[in-house]
Each structure stands twice: as structure tokens, then as C-alpha cells.
Design a protein around this motif. Structure first.
Motif, PDB file in Angstrom:
ATOM      1  N   GLN A   1      22.455  20.025  52.013  1.00  0.00           N
ATOM      2  CA  GLN A   1      21.035  19.934  51.691  1.00  0.00           C
ATOM      3  C   GLN A   1      20.771  19.706  50.215  1.00  0.00           C
ATOM      4  O   GLN A   1      19.619  19.651  49.774  1.00  0.00           O
ATOM      5  N   ILE A   2      21.844  19.579  49.404  1.00  0.00           N
ATOM      6  CA  ILE A   2      21.678  19.215  47.998  1.00  0.00           C
ATOM      7  C   ILE A   2      21.007  17.843  47.909  1.00  0.00           C
ATOM      8  O   ILE A   2      21.273  16.946  48.708  1.00  0.00           O
ATOM      9  N   SER A   3      20.131  17.682  46.927  1.00  0.00           N
ATOM     10  CA  SER A   3      19.402  16.421  46.782  1.00  0.00           C
ATOM     11  C   SER A   3      20.363  15.250  46.571  1.00  0.00           C
ATOM     12  O   SER A   3      21.312  15.335  45.782  1.00  0.00           O
ATOM     13  N   LEU A   4      20.117  14.177  47.294  1.00  0.00           N
ATOM     14  CA  LEU A   4      20.938  12.974  47.204  1.00  0.00           C
ATOM     15  C   LEU A   4      20.904  12.418  45.782  1.00  0.00           C
ATOM     16  O   LEU A   4      19.828  12.212  45.205  1.00  0.00           O
ATOM     17  N   ALA A   5      22.070  12.178  45.210  1.00  0.00           N
ATOM     18  CA  ALA A   5      22.182  11.655  43.845  1.00  0.00           C
ATOM     19  C   ALA A   5      22.777  10.257  43.894  1.00  0.00           C
ATOM     20  O   ALA A   5      23.995  10.108  44.073  1.00  0.00           O
ATOM     21  N   PRO A   6      21.977   9.215  43.745  1.00  0.00           N
ATOM     22  CA  PRO A   6      22.517   7.855  43.781  1.00  0.00           C
ATOM     23  C   PRO A   6      23.369   7.572  42.559  1.00  0.00           C
ATOM     24  O   PRO A   6      23.104   8.072  41.462  1.00  0.00           O
ATOM     25  N   GLY A   7      24.408   6.761  42.751  1.00  0.00           N
ATOM     26  CA  GLY A   7      25.314   6.438  41.658  1.00  0.00           C
ATOM     27  C   GLY A   7      25.372   4.967  41.334  1.00  0.00           C
ATOM     28  O   GLY A   7      26.081   4.552  40.412  1.00  0.00           O
TER      29      GLY A   7
ATOM     30  N   ARG B   1      14.780   5.137  47.234  1.00  0.00           N
ATOM     31  CA  ARG B   1      13.337   4.847  47.218  1.00  0.00           C
ATOM     32  C   ARG B   1      12.802   4.659  48.639  1.00  0.00           C
ATOM     33  O   ARG B   1      11.714   5.136  48.966  1.00  0.00           O
ATOM     34  N   LEU B   2      13.569   3.961  49.470  1.00  0.00           N
ATOM     35  CA  LEU B   2      13.132   3.746  50.850  1.00  0.00           C
ATOM     36  C   LEU B   2      13.141   5.066  51.625  1.00  0.00           C
ATOM     37  O   LEU B   2      12.229   5.344  52.403  1.00  0.00           O
ATOM     38  N   PHE B   3      14.169   5.869  51.441  1.00  0.00           N
ATOM     39  CA  PHE B   3      14.256   7.161  52.131  1.00  0.00           C
ATOM     40  C   PHE B   3      13.080   8.060  51.752  1.00  0.00           C
ATOM     41  O   PHE B   3      12.571   8.823  52.578  1.00  0.00           O
ATOM     42  N   ARG B   4      12.650   7.970  50.489  1.00  0.00           N
ATOM     43  CA  ARG B   4      11.583   8.852  50.017  1.00  0.00           C
ATOM     44  C   ARG B   4      10.214   8.491  50.592  1.00  0.00           C
ATOM     45  O   ARG B   4       9.261   9.272  50.451  1.00  0.00           O
ATOM     46  N   ARG B   5      10.099   7.381  51.259  1.00  0.00           N
ATOM     47  CA  ARG B   5       8.835   7.059  51.919  1.00  0.00           C
ATOM     48  C   ARG B   5       8.580   8.000  53.088  1.00  0.00           C
ATOM     49  O   ARG B   5       7.432   8.227  53.469  1.00  0.00           O
ATOM     50  N   GLU B   6       9.662   8.557  53.661  1.00  0.00           N
ATOM     51  CA  GLU B   6       9.536   9.415  54.830  1.00  0.00           C
ATOM     52  C   GLU B   6       9.453  10.893  54.468  1.00  0.00           C
ATOM     53  O   GLU B   6       8.836  11.677  55.189  1.00  0.00           O
ATOM     54  N   ARG B   7      10.085  11.303  53.368  1.00  0.00           N
ATOM     55  CA  ARG B   7      10.084  12.709  52.992  1.00  0.00           C
ATOM     56  C   ARG B   7      10.333  12.843  51.501  1.00  0.00           C
ATOM     57  O   ARG B   7      11.008  12.018  50.901  1.00  0.00           O
ATOM     58  N   SER B   8       9.755  13.903  50.916  1.00  0.00           N
ATOM     59  CA  SER B   8       9.873  14.074  49.472  1.00  0.00           C
ATOM     60  C   SER B   8      11.259  14.556  49.062  1.00  0.00           C
ATOM     61  O   SER B   8      11.735  14.228  47.973  1.00  0.00           O
ATOM     62  N   HIS B   9      11.900  15.362  49.933  1.00  0.00           N
ATOM     63  CA  HIS B   9      13.256  15.822  49.628  1.00  0.00           C
ATOM     64  C   HIS B   9      14.253  15.033  50.459  1.00  0.00           C
ATOM     65  O   HIS B   9      14.247  15.098  51.690  1.00  0.00           O
TER      66      HIS B   9
ATOM     67  N   PHE C   1      21.823  14.904  50.777  1.00  0.00           N
ATOM     68  CA  PHE C   1      23.039  14.145  51.071  1.00  0.00           C
ATOM     69  C   PHE C   1      23.225  13.996  52.579  1.00  0.00           C
ATOM     70  O   PHE C   1      23.734  12.979  53.051  1.00  0.00           O
ATOM     71  N   GLU C   2      22.812  15.009  53.356  1.00  0.00           N
ATOM     72  CA  GLU C   2      22.947  14.915  54.800  1.00  0.00           C
ATOM     73  C   GLU C   2      22.114  13.773  55.373  1.00  0.00           C
ATOM     74  O   GLU C   2      22.450  13.211  56.414  1.00  0.00           O
ATOM     75  N   ASP C   3      21.027  13.408  54.686  1.00  0.00           N
ATOM     76  CA  ASP C   3      20.195  12.289  55.148  1.00  0.00           C
ATOM     77  C   ASP C   3      20.938  10.965  55.101  1.00  0.00           C
ATOM     78  O   ASP C   3      20.508   9.985  55.709  1.00  0.00           O
TER      79      ASP C   3
END
Length: 365
Positions: A206-212, A221-229, A232-234
Motif C-alpha cells: 500500500q506504499i504510494s507508487l513511485a514512478p522511476g 497520471r492516468l491511475f490518479r484519475r480514478e483515485r487520489s492514492h 504499488f499494489e495498483d
């Protein structure tokens, strides 16, 4: 979450804690234990694995006498699966042991809240009381599924795991990270100690996804359209792979095919769907980065990758940017080069881990 760790241990009869280990013949323990057979189950979001187990003579191992894997979606609930397993036993050479069954150890994704095991990835609710009543057992003890796998890795031999990253130095005793993507993203840490090891449950998935990479920033950015948090599991799970594929189809301007996670994996391995290939590439890169982060977080001296997805993509994983991203931690690269990463098949590990934990925990009962 399905195959991730954050569960308080629960028993219908006694309090619980952790300890024990798996040897080449089963689960190693110290001290005498009753030789009475009992049930051990490993329940994830997709599959449940159930075994009839017994302490071996001399109290040095656990023997799995009978074993079966179930598809969770095919059953109305865990009591029905356990009932079917007992019915199988009654028609097997172990039928005479059925009358002796009074205990059950369950490794299950999720966490215990009162009488229920709470997990959004299981296809049905799990009631501890209903299982006890359905089986007519004295005691049902619960441990998280990835904690059980971590518990079972203590005595895994070299032939039981595939090397993904070799250590630059001889093995050093210390925390062992066990993690992997399946229906969810599970993670637990084995802490060696005396008289026995302990296992730390985590919600690392459940740690926030960190793009590299720039591409991963676009995906986030696309994932954040559905939820604010966005965790990594997402991205690092079966449903996460599906989301990655959908996002990459959108970014590529191509039509998204209605595929399952398994079909996306198959298309990527076959190389006949560019979006699927890129989705699996991103998946492996993010996984390498995340595993490296967890090694640093817990001071791990070894890593075991498990879960239902990775054994299916071994060659792809080895050829991917997993190792590059794993080592890409600046001044900590030298530390990570000392930490081996191995891949294990989930198989009976959860069942054996749950059984060994139960025997260590209840050996005085």
C-alpha cells in the motif's frame, strides 16, 4: 489484499505469536508436539491450498499426508472447500485419521476483525465461527498468508529457488524479505532469532507508487484519475497488470482488448501485442525498484520473490530491467549488490508455513 500481509494472528482457543521453519522434509521445530493430525490451509484471492498434516516422529518435521488446490471462484466459501477436503480424506487411505481432526491452521490474505477475516480480494466472506462449526473442530488459528510463506522459507535449499540476482559476497545472517504479486501484493519479513524466528507482517503493497521513468509518470497520471492514492499494489498485482495494459493502450492510442491478466502475460510472452509487452516490461521495472526500496527499508540480507505471477514469467523477468532498477539506489548500490534475490514457487509453502507456525505456537497444548 489478496496475498499481502497485514493480519493479527487469531485463535479460537488461545493467543498466538510467531516462529518455526521449513526443512527439506517439512517444518523444523524444537520440543515435543502431539502427533495428532490436523488441517492446514493457505487461502489467497485466487487459490486455496489445503493439506492434512502431522508432526513427524521425533518432532523434527511436518509431513503433508494429503493435499489439494482449489480455485476460490468455484466455491461458495472456505467452509465448503474444507468440507470437500475432509470428504476426500474419508475416501482416501487416511480415512481413519478423520475422526481425530480437532485443529485447523489457516494462512489467509487480509486481517482478522472480530469473527471475520477481512479481505477485499476474496470472492466471499470468511467467518472463523462458521468454519469451526462446519468442521466440528476445537481450535482454528489464523495467520496471514505471506507471513506463512515467510515462515516457511527459513530452510529452503538452493535447489528449491531460482537465482534472479546473485550476491557479491557470502550470505550474511539477517532479515529476509518475502514478497510477490498475485491477486494482490504480499510482503512479510522474517527476523532470525533464538529460540525461534519471528515474522513481521507488512502492508508494503500500500506504499504510494513511485514512478522511476517518464513513461511511469504518464501511467501514474492516468491511475490518479480514478483515485487520489495510487499504491504499488495498483500496478504490481494481477489486477494491476490489467490496469497497466489499459493505461498503455490509451497512451499508445490503440484499442484495448478485453483480456485477463493471464492473457496479457501470455500475449507479452508471445510478443504479439505491443501494449502487453510494454505492460509487462513496466511491471518488471517497477517491481525491481520496489524490491530494492524494501531491502533498504528493512535492512534485508536476502529476498525471496513469490506470488502467482512471477514463476510464469521467469525468462521475461531475467531479461527485463528488474535488476537495473533494483540496483538504481544511488550510494546504496553497493549494499544491494550483497543481497541475493531468489524466485520460489508458492506451491505448498503456505500450508507448510501455517502448519509449522501452529505446531510451534501450540506445542504445549
Amino acid at each position: 489484499m489478496g496475498e499481502r500481509a497485514n493480519q493479527r494472528h487469531a485463535s479460537a482457543a488461545t493467543g498466538t505469536s510467531l516462529g518455526g521453519g521449513l526443512s527439506s522434509t517439512g517444518v523444523g521445530r524444537a520440543g515435543p508436539v502431539a502427533a495428532q493430525p490436523f488441517l492446514a490451509a493457505d487461502v489467497g484471492g485466487t487459490h486455496a491450498r489445503i493439506g492434512l498434516v502431522v508432526a513427524a516422529p521425533g518432532g523434527q518435521s511436518v509431513k503433508v499426508l494429503h493435499y489439494h488446490r482449489y480455485s476460490c471462484a468455484d466455491w461458495s466459501g472456505l467452509p465448503a472447500m474444507l468440507g470437500d477436503f475432509v470428504a476426500q480424506l474419508e475416501a482416501s487411505p487416511h480415512a481413519g485419521l478423520c475422526s481425530q481432526l480437532s485443529d485447523c491452521a489457516v494462512a489467509c490474505a487480509g486481517y482478522v476483525l472480530d469473527d471475520a477475516i477481512v479481505n477485499e480480494n476474496l470472492p466471499w466472506p470468511v467467518s472463523i465461527g462458521e468454519i469451526r462449526a462446519a468442521l466440528g473442530i476445537r481450535q482454528l488459528a489464523v495467520i496471514n498468508d505471506f507471513e506463512a510463506v515467510a515462515y516457511a522459507t527459513q530452510f529452503i535449499g538452493a535447489d528449491d529457488a531460482m537465482s534472479i540476482i546473485e550476491s557479491s559476497r557470502p550470505a550474511t545472517r539477517g532479515p529476509v524479505l518475502v514478497m510477490g504479486p498475485g491477486t494482490g501484493l504480499g510482503s512479510a519479513v522474517l527476523l532470525p532469532g533464538q529460540p525461534r524466528a519471528q515474522v513481521l507482517a507488512t502492508e508494503a503493497g500500500q506504499i504510494s507508487l513511485a514512478p522511476g521513468t517518464e513513461r511511469e509518470i504518464e501511467i501514474l497520471r492516468l491511475f490518479r484519475r480514478e483515485r487520489s492514492h495510487v499504491s504499488f499494489e495498483d500496478a504490481l498485482s494481477g489486477p494491476g497488470l490489467l490496469k497497466l495494459y489499459g493505461a498503455l493502450c490509451e497512451l499508445r492510442g490503440c484499442t484495448e482488448r478485453q483480456l485477463t491478466p493471464a492473457e496479457i502475460t501470455a500475449a507479452a510472452l508471445a510478443g504479439n501485442d505491443a501494449a502487453a509487452v510494454e505492460a509487462l516490461q513496466v511491471f518488471c521495472g517497477l517491481l525491481g525498484s520496489f524490491v530494492g526500496d524494501l531491502v533498504l527499508l528493512y535492512g534485508a540480507r536476502a529476498v525471496y520473490l513469490a506470488g502467482g505471477i512471477l514463476p510464469q514469467i521467469q525468462p521475461f523477468l531475467l531479461a527485463s530491467t528488474f535488476a537495473e532498477r533494483y540496483f538504481n539506489k544511488g550510494v546504496m548500490r553497493a549494499w544491494l549488490q550483497q543481497v541475493p534475490v531468489r524466485l520460489i514457487e508458492h506451491g505448498q509453502l503456505g500450508v507448510i508455513g501455517a502448519a509449522g507456525w501452529f505446531l510451534d505456537e501450540h506445542k504445549g497444548d
